[in-house]
Design a protein around this motif. Structure first.
Motif, PDB file in Angstrom:
ATOM      1  N   ASP A 273       0.914  -1.198  -0.009  1.00  0.00           N
ATOM      2  CA  ASP A 273       0.050   0.021  -0.136  1.00  0.00           C
ATOM      3  C   ASP A 273       0.797   1.254   0.057  1.00  0.00           C
ATOM      4  OD1 ASP A 273       1.122   0.197   2.454  1.00  0.00           O
ATOM      5  OD2 ASP A 273      -0.825  -0.428   3.428  1.00  0.00           O
ATOM      6  N   GLU A 274       0.415   2.303   0.239  1.00  0.00           N
ATOM      7  CA  GLU A 274       0.994   3.802   0.161  1.00  0.00           C
ATOM      8  C   GLU A 274       2.122   3.894   1.209  1.00  0.00           C
ATOM      9  OE1 GLU A 274      -2.833   4.158   2.294  1.00  0.00           O
ATOM     10  OE2 GLU A 274      -2.259   3.446   0.504  1.00  0.00           O
ATOM     11  N   ASN A 275       1.941   3.078   2.353  1.00  0.00           N
ATOM     12  CA  ASN A 275       2.773   3.039   3.653  1.00  0.00           C
ATOM     13  C   ASN A 275       3.900   1.990   3.265  1.00  0.00           C
ATOM     14  OD1 ASN A 275       1.385   5.229   4.644  1.00  0.00           O
ATOM     15  ND2 ASN A 275       0.030   3.754   5.406  1.00  0.00           N
ATOM     16  N   GLY A 276       3.832   1.141   2.187  1.00  0.00           N
ATOM     17  CA  GLY A 276       4.798   0.387   1.877  1.00  0.00           C
ATOM     18  C   GLY A 276       4.289  -0.993   2.758  1.00  0.00           C
ATOM     19  N   ASN A 277       3.162  -1.086   3.322  1.00  0.00           N
ATOM     20  CA  ASN A 277       2.729  -2.556   3.905  1.00  0.00           C
ATOM     21  C   ASN A 277       2.299  -3.310   3.083  1.00  0.00           C
ATOM     22  OD1 ASN A 277       3.811  -1.474   6.472  1.00  0.00           O
ATOM     23  ND2 ASN A 277       1.913  -0.312   6.726  1.00  0.00           N
ATOM     24  N   LEU A 278       2.005  -4.775   3.268  1.00  0.00           N
ATOM     25  CA  LEU A 278       1.450  -5.741   2.679  1.00  0.00           C
ATOM     26  C   LEU A 278       0.046  -5.928   3.297  1.00  0.00           C
ATOM     27  CD1 LEU A 278       1.029  -7.850   0.570  1.00  0.00           C
ATOM     28  CD2 LEU A 278       2.306  -9.362   1.665  1.00  0.00           C
ATOM     29  N   PRO A 279      -1.129  -5.479   2.760  1.00  0.00           N
ATOM     30  CA  PRO A 279      -2.326  -5.657   3.294  1.00  0.00           C
ATOM     31  C   PRO A 279      -2.514  -7.294   3.751  1.00  0.00           C
ATOM     32  CG  PRO A 279      -2.580  -4.336   1.555  1.00  0.00           C
ATOM     33  CD  PRO A 279      -1.039  -4.868   1.372  1.00  0.00           C
ATOM     34  N   HIS A 280      -3.206  -7.775   4.864  1.00  0.00           N
ATOM     35  CA  HIS A 280      -3.467  -9.048   5.181  1.00  0.00           C
ATOM     36  C   HIS A 280      -2.126  -9.777   5.155  1.00  0.00           C
ATOM     37  CE1 HIS A 280      -7.410  -7.989   4.925  1.00  0.00           C
ATOM     38  NE2 HIS A 280      -7.520  -7.526   3.734  1.00  0.00           N
ATOM     39  N   ILE A 281      -0.958  -9.199   5.503  1.00  0.00           N
ATOM     40  CA  ILE A 281       0.423  -9.978   5.687  1.00  0.00           C
ATOM     41  C   ILE A 281       0.418 -11.274   6.523  1.00  0.00           C
ATOM     42  CG2 ILE A 281       1.418  -8.725   7.329  1.00  0.00           C
ATOM     43  CD1 ILE A 281       4.030  -9.069   5.644  1.00  0.00           C
ATOM     44  N   GLU A 282      -0.616 -11.207   7.470  1.00  0.00           N
ATOM     45  CA  GLU A 282      -0.752 -12.425   8.513  1.00  0.00           C
ATOM     46  C   GLU A 282      -0.940 -13.827   7.896  1.00  0.00           C
ATOM     47  OE1 GLU A 282      -4.658 -10.295   8.462  1.00  0.00           O
ATOM     48  OE2 GLU A 282      -2.647  -9.730   8.563  1.00  0.00           O
ATOM     49  N   ARG A 283      -1.720 -13.656   6.553  1.00  0.00           N
ATOM     50  CA  ARG A 283      -2.222 -14.885   5.946  1.00  0.00           C
ATOM     51  C   ARG A 283      -1.334 -15.574   5.360  1.00  0.00           C
ATOM     52  NH1 ARG A 283      -8.136 -14.196   3.227  1.00  0.00           N
ATOM     53  NH2 ARG A 283      -9.177 -13.642   5.292  1.00  0.00           N
ATOM     54  N   PRO A 284      -0.361 -14.888   4.545  1.00  0.00           N
ATOM     55  CA  PRO A 284       0.886 -15.646   3.954  1.00  0.00           C
ATOM     56  C   PRO A 284       1.753 -16.036   5.212  1.00  0.00           C
ATOM     57  CG  PRO A 284       0.890 -13.299   3.344  1.00  0.00           C
ATOM     58  CD  PRO A 284      -0.490 -13.692   3.672  1.00  0.00           C
ATOM     59  N   MET A 285       2.039 -15.354   6.114  1.00  0.00           N
ATOM     60  CA  MET A 285       2.787 -15.534   7.146  1.00  0.00           C
ATOM     61  C   MET A 285       2.157 -16.846   8.073  1.00  0.00           C
ATOM     62  SD  MET A 285       4.381 -12.159   8.841  1.00  0.00           S
ATOM     63  CE  MET A 285       5.830 -11.481   8.290  1.00  0.00           C
ATOM     64  N   MET A 286       1.003 -16.817   8.125  1.00  0.00           N
ATOM     65  CA  MET A 286       0.509 -18.119   8.730  1.00  0.00           C
ATOM     66  C   MET A 286       0.698 -19.183   7.995  1.00  0.00           C
ATOM     67  SD  MET A 286      -0.929 -19.562  11.348  1.00  0.00           S
ATOM     68  CE  MET A 286      -1.570 -18.232  12.277  1.00  0.00           C
ATOM     69  N   VAL A 287       0.371 -19.112   6.412  1.00  0.00           N
ATOM     70  CA  VAL A 287       0.889 -20.125   5.647  1.00  0.00           C
ATOM     71  C   VAL A 287       2.243 -20.866   5.927  1.00  0.00           C
ATOM     72  CG1 VAL A 287       1.009 -20.780   3.157  1.00  0.00           C
ATOM     73  CG2 VAL A 287      -0.841 -19.726   4.033  1.00  0.00           C
ATOM     74  N   ASP A 288       3.254 -19.873   5.863  1.00  0.00           N
ATOM     75  CA  ASP A 288       4.699 -19.993   5.880  1.00  0.00           C
ATOM     76  C   ASP A 288       4.745 -20.630   7.284  1.00  0.00           C
ATOM     77  OD1 ASP A 288       7.576 -19.424   5.990  1.00  0.00           O
ATOM     78  OD2 ASP A 288       6.973 -18.676   7.855  1.00  0.00           O
ATOM     79  N   ALA A 289       4.256 -20.290   8.323  1.00  0.00           N
ATOM     80  CA  ALA A 289       4.476 -20.863   9.875  1.00  0.00           C
ATOM     81  C   ALA A 289       3.945 -22.387   9.598  1.00  0.00           C
ATOM     82  CB  ALA A 289       3.459 -20.211  10.726  1.00  0.00           C
TER      83      ALA A 289
END
Length: 435
Positions: A273-289
């Motif tokens: 997004d405009e602040n350099g954040n990935l929206p809903h980043i917890e989802r791909p991170m949970m997949v990784d976990a």
């Protein structure tokens, strides 16, 4: 419901055809892991046949989760780097059993699940400054280029004082690889859909024609049994004092590798997004976990988002349909592993070289006039590539950023979550086995 609605293709400005091409491209560039990961882990004593099956199943599990839960075009598979650390350092130098090493990975995975569920990981990631976020993508791109150059033989090991040098540039393998790079570049310039995949296929056929690679003797084979590796985790050994540095190192390496890869790929795909954040980043991170928990349970090393996903993103992949295609390809490779393993480095490595070019774009968004921002970013990019280790580059950036802000009297610009990363990075450098 159809694929259009499941993966929200219209919202992402993509199509089924484009996503399928992207998935095929990603799989082709990362399919070497099917052969390479078992070969590396064999040095730790893990049997190669079952290890190949475990590698494939870990990729299928992670990619399916990424497709249907996170809806992102990031492919999951056992990491390169972490597997070598397990095989040659943990088991080879430190003398721990591979079952104990798998236990360390499993504990790291459980910690990731808890941290992600309580949104601690996303809180930490959001504290990373924009300059470091963009440097991750640039560093990963150059790292991929360096891998491609060495895999093709265009660059090779040198001598003390000149660690790398040009390879035998007039040799047949290198000439075929150069042909692959030029072919893919022309196809990209001409905006041909599936340029990288077409380039890989054509270069493979050329490699067969000039006899620098052998076509597969058989196409179909039954996979070996995975039973010898199922739940062979040694948790008791993992909790010993000798294994503690290993657990810490694996945890930090996986934590920062995943964060850097997700942000770097997302920057290239336009997901930030405009602040350099990935929206809903917890989802791909949970997949990784969850993938990190699943992988040692079936007998292989740490899994996570693969940097070669960048090739599929360049081919137009924007949704989980890309990851679903990768999962299907990996599942099919259980029975077609001889064919998949017959794609030579001279064919897939040129794609990695070009992806490095594609991933350079975010460098223009780093403020090079502000040395408190550019010095840490520069350290990330250079150390990722020149140490051949993504984790080393990222952790150096996390340590240098607050130091640079302190030197400038601007310590207030450092967010609380970044101090957590700085502490973890210092632990990484203290406990990392440098032997």
């Amino acid at each position: 419901m159809n694929l259009q609605s499941i993966f929200q293709l219209q919202e992402h400005g993509t199509s089924v055809r484009r996503e399928v091409l992207a998935g095929l491209t990603t799989f082709t560039t990362m399919s070497y892991i099917i052969v390479v990961n078992p070969a590396v882990l064999k040095a730790a004593g893990i049997p190669a046949g079952p290890s190949m099956v475990a590698t494939i199943l870990a990729a299928v599990f992670g990619c399916l989760l990424m497709a249907f839960y996170a809806n992102r075009p990031f492919a999951i598979a056992p990491y390169m780097g972490e597997n070598a650390f397990i095989a040659f350092t943990v088991c080879g130098v430190l003398g721990l059993r591979w079952q104990t090493a798998l236990g360390a990975i499993f504990i790291a995975g459980v910690l990731f699940v808890l941290l992600t569920a309580f949104r601690v990981r996303s809180w930490i990631v959001e504290s990373v400054p924009a300059s470091l976020r963009y440097s991750f993508g640039v560093g990963i791109g150059l790292f991929l280029t360096f891998i491609g150059l060495t895999e093709t033989g265009i660059v090779t090991l040198g001598v003390p004082g000149a660690p790398v040098r040009s390879g035998a540039l007039t040799s047949a393998p290198v000439l075929v690889a150069v042909f692959g790079v030029l072919l893919m570049a022309v196809l990209v310039i001409r905006k041909v859909p599936g340029a990288l995949l077409i380039g890989i296929i054509v270069t493979t056929l050329v490699a067969y024609a000039v006899h620098i690679a052998q076509p597969p003797r058989s196409v179909v084979s039954m996979p070996p049994s995975i039973r010898p590796l199922l739940w062979q985790i040694d948790l008791r050994g993992t909790l010993s004092a000798k294994a503690f540095p290993v657990v810490i190192t694996i945890f930090i390496m996986a934590f920062v590798d995943t964060m850097g890869t997700l942000i770097g790929l997302s920057a290239r795909a336009g997901f930030l997004d405009e602040n350099g954040n990935l929206p809903h980043i917890e989802r791909p991170m949970m997949v990784d976990a969850l993938a990190t928990c699943f992988s040692p349970a079936i007998g292989t090393s740490t899994s996570g988002a693969f940097i070669e996903s960048a090739t599929g993103i360049e081919a137009g992949g924007r949704t989980g349909l890309t990851a679903l295609v990768v999962a299907i390809c990996f599942a099919a490779s259980l029975f077609f592993s001889p064919f998949v393993g017959a794609v030579p480095a001279q064919a897939y490595a040129p794609a990695l070289i070009l992806v490095g070019l594609f991933m350079l774009a975010p460098i223009t968004r780093i403020d090079f006039d502000d040395f408190t921002e550019s010095v840490p970013a520069f350290a990330v990019v250079t150390l990722m590539c020149f140490t051949y280790n993504i984790a080393v580059g990222m952790t150096a950036g996390f340590v240098l950023y607050p130091l640079c802000k302190l030197a400038a009297g601007r310590l207030r610009e450092v967010r609380p979550g970044l101090w957590v990363l700085t502490a973890l990075s210092l632990l990484f450098f203290i406990f990392y086995p440098y032997t």
